[in-house]
Enzyme design. Sequence first.
Site: not given
Length: 372
Positions: A133, A54, A284-285, A104, A108
């Site tokens: 990509n 890689l 509460p209530g 590039y 490759k």
Amino acid sequence: MKTVLVTGAYGFIGKNLVATLEELSNVKIIKYGREDTPKDLENYLSKVDFIYHLAGVNRSENILDFKNGNTSLTEDLVNILKLTGRKIPILFSSSVQAELDNPYGISKKNAEDVLLEYGKENNTNLYIYRLPNVFGKWGKPNYNSVVTTWCYNIANNLPIQISNDDKKLNLVYIDDVVDEFIAALNKCENRNHDNTFCSIKRTFHVTLDELAKMLYSFKESRKTLTMQNFNNDLQKFLYSTYLSYLPENNFSYKLKMIRDKRGWLTEFIKSKEFGQIFISQTKPGITRGNHWHHTKVEKFLVVQGEAVIKFRNIQNEDIIEYEVSDKELEVLDIPTGYTHSITNTGKLDLITLFWANEFFDSERSDTYFKEV
């Protein structure tokens, strides 16, 4: 137990692959990075059963870096294998740019040719992937991909540059790449028709304009609380990628809490496809609700405290009661045509999680007040 060598182990794809391989009990990993020497490479190759090649140079102002980092390193690897006579399967991460005439791409392509010649002469299994990509976590901004750069910039309040709104990108997600690379290790690779190259099964296509809009919508979702449709895998994977580039001091964001004598209520998350989730605190209530809906449906879940939830079909006077508490979590569906209320019957503040199948719209709220 298989021992694998990962060159470029500290790069974008390498880090993701290694992290997954480390979870496998039948794989031992040897990592090769920029700090390692040719002698180290020779030593590593004497021990391994499979090579993930890689390592490479994606961007550089010096054209020679492409040749040295892509072609020459591959030549060095092959030459060592020739000397040892070992026939080790090699997986190579090439690029779709190998078909293009740029420094590039040429480097490759030359590396591919070196491997193909070696594989033919030595009857060695090769897995060459011309990747488009690749996007995902742990990429390097301004180096690996436009997705990486834009995620980083937008998450860090930096501008992005769009050269051509309509330019279409061909994308693959890093997890799909890693899954395919591990499949190749087990000889279950996805080969193209000519049998020379391998490929990632799932790809995505998006224009630069569409990509920018999606990424900015992720940023805005903290303000609007509205999320994208994650039935779309591309949006789901892009959102995961975007979040990985948030600054570490910016993982959190505050919600608007509407307070009154009953307690507080806050919206948490919305989606046009899923509806919305909100949370309330009730003292509460105190009783909340006493209203009904024509079409809107809801779910109530008490996560702290005790409560009584009452229902009455507005067509009659029969009252239905459910006692709920955090001792045993129980979801209540709120059917249409039933006026309903929730009363805190305990001594603690009542915390309730609500889901509604649609956004609250003040102009068309579908909410009609009527005592249970």
